[in-house]
Design a protein around this motif. Structure first.
Motif, PDB file in Angstrom:
ATOM      1  N   ALA A  11       0.831  -1.292   0.114  1.00  0.00           N
ATOM      2  CA  ALA A  11       0.003   0.085  -0.013  1.00  0.00           C
ATOM      3  C   ALA A  11       0.889   1.400   0.086  1.00  0.00           C
ATOM      4  CB  ALA A  11      -0.888  -0.027   1.259  1.00  0.00           C
ATOM      5  N   GLU A  12       0.228   2.423  -0.478  1.00  0.00           N
ATOM      6  CA  GLU A  12       0.965   3.451  -0.231  1.00  0.00           C
ATOM      7  C   GLU A  12       1.308   3.989   1.093  1.00  0.00           C
ATOM      8  OE1 GLU A  12      -1.307   6.488  -2.112  1.00  0.00           O
ATOM      9  OE2 GLU A  12      -1.274   5.743  -4.250  1.00  0.00           O
ATOM     10  N   THR A  13       2.435   4.627   1.378  1.00  0.00           N
ATOM     11  CA  THR A  13       2.735   4.713   2.541  1.00  0.00           C
ATOM     12  C   THR A  13       2.022   6.115   2.998  1.00  0.00           C
ATOM     13  OG1 THR A  13       4.931   3.985   2.240  1.00  0.00           O
ATOM     14  CG2 THR A  13       4.853   5.757   4.236  1.00  0.00           C
ATOM     15  N   PRO A  14       1.175   5.947   4.128  1.00  0.00           N
ATOM     16  CA  PRO A  14       0.567   6.987   4.667  1.00  0.00           C
ATOM     17  C   PRO A  14       1.412   8.430   5.023  1.00  0.00           C
ATOM     18  CG  PRO A  14       0.267   5.332   6.148  1.00  0.00           C
ATOM     19  CD  PRO A  14       1.037   4.889   5.087  1.00  0.00           C
ATOM     20  N   ALA A  15       0.700   9.549   5.093  1.00  0.00           N
ATOM     21  CA  ALA A  15       1.489  10.970   5.446  1.00  0.00           C
ATOM     22  C   ALA A  15       1.202  11.047   6.788  1.00  0.00           C
ATOM     23  CB  ALA A  15       1.002  11.928   4.287  1.00  0.00           C
ATOM     24  N   VAL A  16       1.647   9.968   7.613  1.00  0.00           N
ATOM     25  CA  VAL A  16       1.495  10.418   9.098  1.00  0.00           C
ATOM     26  C   VAL A  16       3.122  10.070   9.800  1.00  0.00           C
ATOM     27  CG1 VAL A  16      -0.715   9.540   9.120  1.00  0.00           C
ATOM     28  CG2 VAL A  16       1.186   7.909   9.428  1.00  0.00           C
ATOM     29  N   ILE A  21       2.694   5.041  11.434  1.00  0.00           N
ATOM     30  CA  ILE A  21       2.378   4.468  10.034  1.00  0.00           C
ATOM     31  C   ILE A  21       1.508   2.935  10.171  1.00  0.00           C
ATOM     32  CG2 ILE A  21       3.573   3.323   8.049  1.00  0.00           C
ATOM     33  CD1 ILE A  21       5.572   5.479   7.812  1.00  0.00           C
ATOM     34  N   ASN A  22       1.853   2.269  10.999  1.00  0.00           N
ATOM     35  CA  ASN A  22       1.378   0.793  11.076  1.00  0.00           C
ATOM     36  C   ASN A  22      -0.277   0.888  11.418  1.00  0.00           C
ATOM     37  OD1 ASN A  22       3.525  -0.720  10.142  1.00  0.00           O
ATOM     38  ND2 ASN A  22       4.211  -1.350  12.167  1.00  0.00           N
ATOM     39  N   GLN A  23      -0.541   1.626  12.365  1.00  0.00           N
ATOM     40  CA  GLN A  23      -1.761   2.020  12.979  1.00  0.00           C
ATOM     41  C   GLN A  23      -2.623   2.636  11.636  1.00  0.00           C
ATOM     42  OE1 GLN A  23      -3.103   0.770  15.763  1.00  0.00           O
ATOM     43  NE2 GLN A  23      -5.084   1.337  14.940  1.00  0.00           N
TER      44      GLN A  23
END
Length: 171
Positions: A11-16, A21-23
């Motif tokens: 999946a795309e890496t979330p911008a957090v 990130i894992n959550q």
């Protein structure tokens, strides 16, 4: 873990922030995992350098049911052993392939498991691509004169599809 104990997704890496990130991935993938988020263990790692989707870096994600992980931990500890890690085959293979001199130019590995036949491409100690090969249930068919030609044709087609995908992701 065995083939039925986990899912390997990307999946795309979330911008957090890195710590979240894992959550964020768990929340974003809740519709594709086969258990409730609160019953799921999720670990992720960055995809091989250069792999992006829509300009965003990709992460590889391993999900498993907490109950299965607990059973493995309890069995190891119950045997009087100290648990160092719980791995999935794709990462264990990566660790072994990283020791080969050929890993510098890349290694493709076709393997048989209870799920069927899969292909993984590794290079420089990184997992680039892994996918289940459609239409190929058992590599042992290669030894039979009636099924070997169909198997070789299907394997060649699936290898070509995988390499086309690999090339498009790293263009």
């Amino acid at each position: 873990l065995g083939p039925d104990d986990y899912k390997l997704l990307s999946a795309e890496t979330p911008a957090v922030p890195e710590a979240e990130i894992n959550q964020a991935l768990l929340w974003g993938l809740r519709d594709v995992i086969d258990s409730k988020p609160e019953d799921t263990v999720l670990a992720s790692f960055a995809s091989a350098s250069g792999i992006h989707r829509s300009g965003k870096p990709i992460r590889q994600i391993v999900t498993a049911r907490k109950a299965r992980i607990r059973a493995v931990v309890d069995a190891v500890r119950g045997a009087g052993l100290e648990l160092a890690a719980i791995e999935v085959p794709e990462l264990s293979q990566r660790n072994v392939i990283a020791l080969l001199k050929e890993d510098a130019i890349g290694v493709g590995l076709v393997s048989q498991s209870a799920r069927g036949v899969s292909l993984a491409i590794y290079r420089g100690g990184e997992l680039y691509v892994t996918r289940h090969l459609a239409g190929i249930a058992n590599l042992s068919e290669a030894g039979h004169p009636l099924t070997a030609p169909r198997l070789a044709e299907q394997l060649g087609l699936e290898l070509l599809r995988t390499l086309d995908y690999y090339d498009s992701q790293l263009r």
